[in-house]
Design a protein around this motif. Sequence first.
Motif: not given
Length: 179
Positions: A120, A122, A145, A163-165
């Motif tokens: 993952q 982030i 996210a 926040q992005m994932l």
Amino acid sequence: MASPGLAVRDATTLDVPSITALHAHEADTGVSAYECLAPSEAEMAKRWQASVQQGFPYLVAELDGQFAGYAYASSYRAREGYRWTVEDTVYVLPAARGRGVGIALLRSLIDVCTRLGYRQMIAVIGDGTSTGSIALHERLGFLAAGVFPGMGWKHGRWLDNVQMLLPLGAGRGAPPDRA
């Protein structure tokens, strides 16, 4: 669109002054870095070296042989259970924005982190008004996210934290390749 003469490579000690100057600009004027005082060149050299020693990628982009930006991956959180998740950081010189530098850096960072077995990535974006950073991450498949309202105070205002994932490799669909 990527500019001709654009290259991405591993950062070296010789890049530390340029990295320090760009980070100082962001710390002083922007909302990407939550630092209010720019770190010294010695501090930035320590951070770069620690990152590399821990096995994280640290990249530099050049346009026509000149420093244009940098990107690196770092541990998302210190606890052992997070060891398959990395956080990305990307900074591009203002004069180089819109020339494909950010996407080249982030794409290279994603590729290296995937090869290293991370699952993952982030993106922790310093403010919801950072539309360029959000768009860059969306172009490469990151999904929103969450938004943490008022997470930091800088330049006389509260900053939201976006926040992005992005799943890497098999993402959370399979156990990691190594324990």
